[in-house]
Motif scaffolding. Sequence first.
Motif, PDB file in Angstrom:
ATOM      1  N   SER A 137     -19.630  15.333 -39.466  1.00  0.00           N
ATOM      2  CA  SER A 137     -19.964  14.898 -38.117  1.00  0.00           C
ATOM      3  C   SER A 137     -21.174  13.968 -38.129  1.00  0.00           C
ATOM      4  O   SER A 137     -22.061  14.087 -38.977  1.00  0.00           O
ATOM      5  CB  SER A 137     -20.264  16.120 -37.251  1.00  0.00           C
ATOM      6  OG  SER A 137     -20.988  15.769 -36.094  1.00  0.00           O
TER       7      SER A 137
ATOM      8  N   TYR B  48     -10.022  21.899 -35.124  1.00  0.00           N
ATOM      9  CA  TYR B  48      -9.920  20.645 -34.402  1.00  0.00           C
ATOM     10  C   TYR B  48     -11.028  19.707 -34.874  1.00  0.00           C
ATOM     11  O   TYR B  48     -12.109  20.135 -35.281  1.00  0.00           O
ATOM     12  CB  TYR B  48      -9.996  20.843 -32.880  1.00  0.00           C
ATOM     13  CG  TYR B  48     -11.291  21.390 -32.341  1.00  0.00           C
ATOM     14  CD1 TYR B  48     -12.343  20.535 -31.989  1.00  0.00           C
ATOM     15  CD2 TYR B  48     -11.470  22.760 -32.153  1.00  0.00           C
ATOM     16  CE1 TYR B  48     -13.531  21.025 -31.480  1.00  0.00           C
ATOM     17  CE2 TYR B  48     -12.662  23.264 -31.632  1.00  0.00           C
ATOM     18  CZ  TYR B  48     -13.680  22.393 -31.302  1.00  0.00           C
ATOM     19  OH  TYR B  48     -14.857  22.885 -30.797  1.00  0.00           O
TER      20      TYR B  48
ATOM     21  N   GLU C 159     -18.546  20.375 -29.170  1.00  0.00           N
ATOM     22  CA  GLU C 159     -18.144  20.290 -27.762  1.00  0.00           C
ATOM     23  C   GLU C 159     -17.548  18.941 -27.394  1.00  0.00           C
ATOM     24  O   GLU C 159     -17.264  18.684 -26.212  1.00  0.00           O
ATOM     25  CB  GLU C 159     -19.361  20.560 -26.869  1.00  0.00           C
ATOM     26  CG  GLU C 159     -19.920  21.973 -26.980  1.00  0.00           C
ATOM     27  CD  GLU C 159     -20.937  22.146 -28.096  1.00  0.00           C
ATOM     28  OE1 GLU C 159     -21.525  23.237 -28.205  1.00  0.00           O
ATOM     29  OE2 GLU C 159     -21.157  21.163 -28.856  1.00  0.00           O
ATOM     30  N   GLN C 160     -17.312  18.071 -28.402  1.00  0.00           N
ATOM     31  CA  GLN C 160     -16.733  16.744 -28.164  1.00  0.00           C
ATOM     32  C   GLN C 160     -15.505  16.540 -29.060  1.00  0.00           C
ATOM     33  O   GLN C 160     -15.528  15.744 -30.003  1.00  0.00           O
ATOM     34  CB  GLN C 160     -17.765  15.651 -28.444  1.00  0.00           C
ATOM     35  CG  GLN C 160     -18.946  15.650 -27.478  1.00  0.00           C
ATOM     36  CD  GLN C 160     -20.053  14.707 -27.923  1.00  0.00           C
ATOM     37  OE1 GLN C 160     -20.751  14.971 -28.895  1.00  0.00           O
ATOM     38  NE2 GLN C 160     -20.221  13.606 -27.209  1.00  0.00           N
ATOM     39  N   PRO C 161     -14.400  17.239 -28.787  1.00  0.00           N
ATOM     40  CA  PRO C 161     -13.209  17.105 -29.628  1.00  0.00           C
ATOM     41  C   PRO C 161     -12.604  15.709 -29.561  1.00  0.00           C
ATOM     42  O   PRO C 161     -12.544  15.087 -28.497  1.00  0.00           O
ATOM     43  CB  PRO C 161     -12.253  18.157 -29.056  1.00  0.00           C
ATOM     44  CG  PRO C 161     -12.704  18.343 -27.634  1.00  0.00           C
ATOM     45  CD  PRO C 161     -14.190  18.170 -27.665  1.00  0.00           C
ATOM     46  N   ASP C 162     -12.159  15.222 -30.708  1.00  0.00           N
ATOM     47  CA  ASP C 162     -11.566  13.887 -30.789  1.00  0.00           C
ATOM     48  C   ASP C 162     -10.151  13.876 -30.222  1.00  0.00           C
ATOM     49  O   ASP C 162      -9.328  14.743 -30.537  1.00  0.00           O
ATOM     50  CB  ASP C 162     -11.506  13.426 -32.247  1.00  0.00           C
ATOM     51  CG  ASP C 162     -12.788  12.779 -32.708  1.00  0.00           C
ATOM     52  OD1 ASP C 162     -13.861  13.221 -32.258  1.00  0.00           O
ATOM     53  OD2 ASP C 162     -12.719  11.853 -33.537  1.00  0.00           O
TER      54      ASP C 162
ATOM     55  N   HIS D  97     -13.291  10.673 -27.642  1.00  0.00           N
ATOM     56  CA  HIS D  97     -13.383  12.127 -27.524  1.00  0.00           C
ATOM     57  C   HIS D  97     -13.655  12.496 -26.077  1.00  0.00           C
ATOM     58  O   HIS D  97     -14.070  11.656 -25.276  1.00  0.00           O
ATOM     59  CB  HIS D  97     -14.507  12.670 -28.415  1.00  0.00           C
ATOM     60  CG  HIS D  97     -15.794  11.935 -28.264  1.00  0.00           C
ATOM     61  ND1 HIS D  97     -16.158  10.872 -29.078  1.00  0.00           N
ATOM     62  CD2 HIS D  97     -16.814  12.069 -27.367  1.00  0.00           C
ATOM     63  CE1 HIS D  97     -17.334  10.407 -28.696  1.00  0.00           C
ATOM     64  NE2 HIS D  97     -17.754  11.113 -27.663  1.00  0.00           N
TER      65      HIS D  97
ATOM     66  N   HIS E 209     -13.882  16.826 -34.596  1.00  0.00           N
ATOM     67  CA  HIS E 209     -14.901  16.294 -33.692  1.00  0.00           C
ATOM     68  C   HIS E 209     -15.896  15.505 -34.542  1.00  0.00           C
ATOM     69  O   HIS E 209     -16.612  16.056 -35.345  1.00  0.00           O
ATOM     70  CB  HIS E 209     -15.623  17.415 -32.933  1.00  0.00           C
ATOM     71  CG  HIS E 209     -16.212  18.470 -33.806  1.00  0.00           C
ATOM     72  ND1 HIS E 209     -17.472  18.389 -34.363  1.00  0.00           N
ATOM     73  CD2 HIS E 209     -15.685  19.633 -34.263  1.00  0.00           C
ATOM     74  CE1 HIS E 209     -17.708  19.466 -35.104  1.00  0.00           C
ATOM     75  NE2 HIS E 209     -16.646  20.221 -35.069  1.00  0.00           N
TER      76      HIS E 209
ATOM     77  N   ASP F 274     -19.896  13.461 -23.348  1.00  0.00           N
ATOM     78  CA  ASP F 274     -18.895  14.527 -23.403  1.00  0.00           C
ATOM     79  C   ASP F 274     -18.260  14.578 -22.018  1.00  0.00           C
ATOM     80  O   ASP F 274     -18.707  15.273 -21.127  1.00  0.00           O
ATOM     81  CB  ASP F 274     -19.522  15.867 -23.801  1.00  0.00           C
ATOM     82  CG  ASP F 274     -20.752  16.227 -22.965  1.00  0.00           C
ATOM     83  OD1 ASP F 274     -21.568  15.323 -22.666  1.00  0.00           O
ATOM     84  OD2 ASP F 274     -20.897  17.407 -22.607  1.00  0.00           O
TER      85      ASP F 274
ATOM     86  N   TYR G 155      -4.972  16.197 -29.084  1.00  0.00           N
ATOM     87  CA  TYR G 155      -6.162  16.286 -29.931  1.00  0.00           C
ATOM     88  C   TYR G 155      -5.708  16.458 -31.372  1.00  0.00           C
ATOM     89  O   TYR G 155      -4.508  16.548 -31.652  1.00  0.00           O
ATOM     90  CB  TYR G 155      -7.075  17.429 -29.463  1.00  0.00           C
ATOM     91  CG  TYR G 155      -7.660  17.179 -28.090  1.00  0.00           C
ATOM     92  CD1 TYR G 155      -8.922  16.619 -27.936  1.00  0.00           C
ATOM     93  CD2 TYR G 155      -6.921  17.471 -26.941  1.00  0.00           C
ATOM     94  CE1 TYR G 155      -9.443  16.358 -26.672  1.00  0.00           C
ATOM     95  CE2 TYR G 155      -7.438  17.202 -25.678  1.00  0.00           C
ATOM     96  CZ  TYR G 155      -8.693  16.648 -25.548  1.00  0.00           C
ATOM     97  OH  TYR G 155      -9.211  16.379 -24.305  1.00  0.00           O
TER      98      TYR G 155
ATOM     99  N   ASP H   9     -15.192  19.536 -24.464  1.00  0.00           N
ATOM    100  CA  ASP H   9     -14.295  20.676 -24.687  1.00  0.00           C
ATOM    101  C   ASP H   9     -13.974  21.389 -23.380  1.00  0.00           C
ATOM    102  O   ASP H   9     -13.137  22.308 -23.365  1.00  0.00           O
ATOM    103  CB  ASP H   9     -14.870  21.643 -25.719  1.00  0.00           C
ATOM    104  CG  ASP H   9     -16.168  22.306 -25.266  1.00  0.00           C
ATOM    105  OD1 ASP H   9     -16.752  21.880 -24.243  1.00  0.00           O
ATOM    106  OD2 ASP H   9     -16.614  23.249 -25.942  1.00  0.00           O
TER     107      ASP H   9
END
Length: 528
Positions: A140, A157, A164-167, A100, A159, A61, A123, A103
Amino acid sequence: MWWKETVIYQIYPRSFQDSNGDGIGDLEGIRQRLPYLKDLGVGAIWLSPFYKSPMKDFGYDVADYCDVDPIFGTLEDFDRLLREAHALGLKVLIDLVPNHTSDQHPWFLESRSSRDNPKRDWYIWKDPGPDGGPPNNWQSFFGGPAWTLDEHTGQYYLHQFLPEQPDLNWRNPAVREAIYEAMRFWLRRGVDGFRVDVLWLLAEDLLFRDEPGNPDWRPGMWDRGRHLHLFTEDQPETYAYVREMRYVLDEFSQPGQERVMVGEIYLPYPQLVRYYQAGCHLPFNFHLIFRGLTDWRPENIARIVEEYESLLTPWDWPNWVLGNHDQPRLASRLGEAQAWVAAMLLFTLRGTPTWYYGDELALPNGEIPPDRIQDPAALRQKGRLGEHGLPPGRDPERTPMPWDTSPYAGFSTVEPWLPLNPDWPVRNAAAQEKDPKSMLHLVKHLLRLRQDPDLLHGRYRTHQAANGLYAYFRGEGFLIALNFTDREKALDLPQEGRVVLSTHLDREEAVGNTLRLRPDEGVVVRLG
């Protein structure tokens, strides 16, 4: 090209060597252990992420692609590590995480601030579905929906891993150029290439269609296994993105100093090999892990190797791997005796091998008490099984490297972030260095022997073998025979030769037309 004649050694920085007494490995610790790697005989090291990060997924991340997290040190520490590695003749690959970010990355903080922010399209944002829930049924890798609602802007959004790891939105040219600039930052510093994280996931279906159900899924299995991933994996646009990344590497390449791309790609062979044509030098071949180590029979291993070889063009260079930071340890999967046989397999097949730190000690999976679990996948999916019927937790294969018999195995001066292997007082690098018949010495012998031109570049041919044996030729000079059983076996040879290495490390002798192998033994025979 150098990457065709080397062995890549993966280092998980948190677990290799702590230099500052905080219980977590760091870049300075890796630098201190470079002589060990040189003596082992590897030619390149791959460092898992050390970027600035909130550490929700231990560096995968990323909050800043162009800085080192203070846990691991500083940019100056990295430069010193790189400089000394190069002075020893070691290449250095680093992880690139382009799918990713964290966040907490400034890009995402801007993107989520409002729907009209200039970085909104960096994003992947979608309105809620008709029922007010997620836009579609995508799951996920770490369990649950691949979508999280942002209350402030009223959109979801994407992920594919933790919330906590948005694409990133790779269809946006500005995003791609930002990643390419991050690559250039490290290439200018002198890195020799990248291992690219989840390369096959960079693009998603433009229409965001629901994925079809998986008829083989059963309750209690991996959440993401509920569906067949036709719209989130290996999309056609991915190949163009890979080609662009290759162009960036080529900007910095010259003969003898090529910059290399190793791609993390979990796909069947017919899809995997397409990434060669897209520009990836080494699309990671995980088939020995997922089809081999779960079905460790010689006929199955031969089938895996032959299928791969049959699909490669003359311009494609094979690669093999038996373990990494996401998969159970080799010795725990096969047992220690067959782990030695597997090492001989890996280092004598045609192509570039990648070796995971500690496997040269036959390091087993660690024992992680419930109150010391660190891995977010394990914490989110307790009681479930992973994609291949294995527990999803990755802590057991990430335990600290045991170096010697000093307190905390020489890894640190304090309690490490994960427990040491319980047998560290006897299973450590110093103890195995003193034992000429240890797994460590077997790996050293294999890496020296592998420098022979026939083992580096000679063609592969399967040799007919009796039940329980796997044998093959490399070039014109070698036959490798591996006994997958706990019984003595005999193999007919096409000509006389000489055993030059046994996994038992006690045998160098002439052989006639019949080769006898002891239980759990692999041998390399020099023919003629």
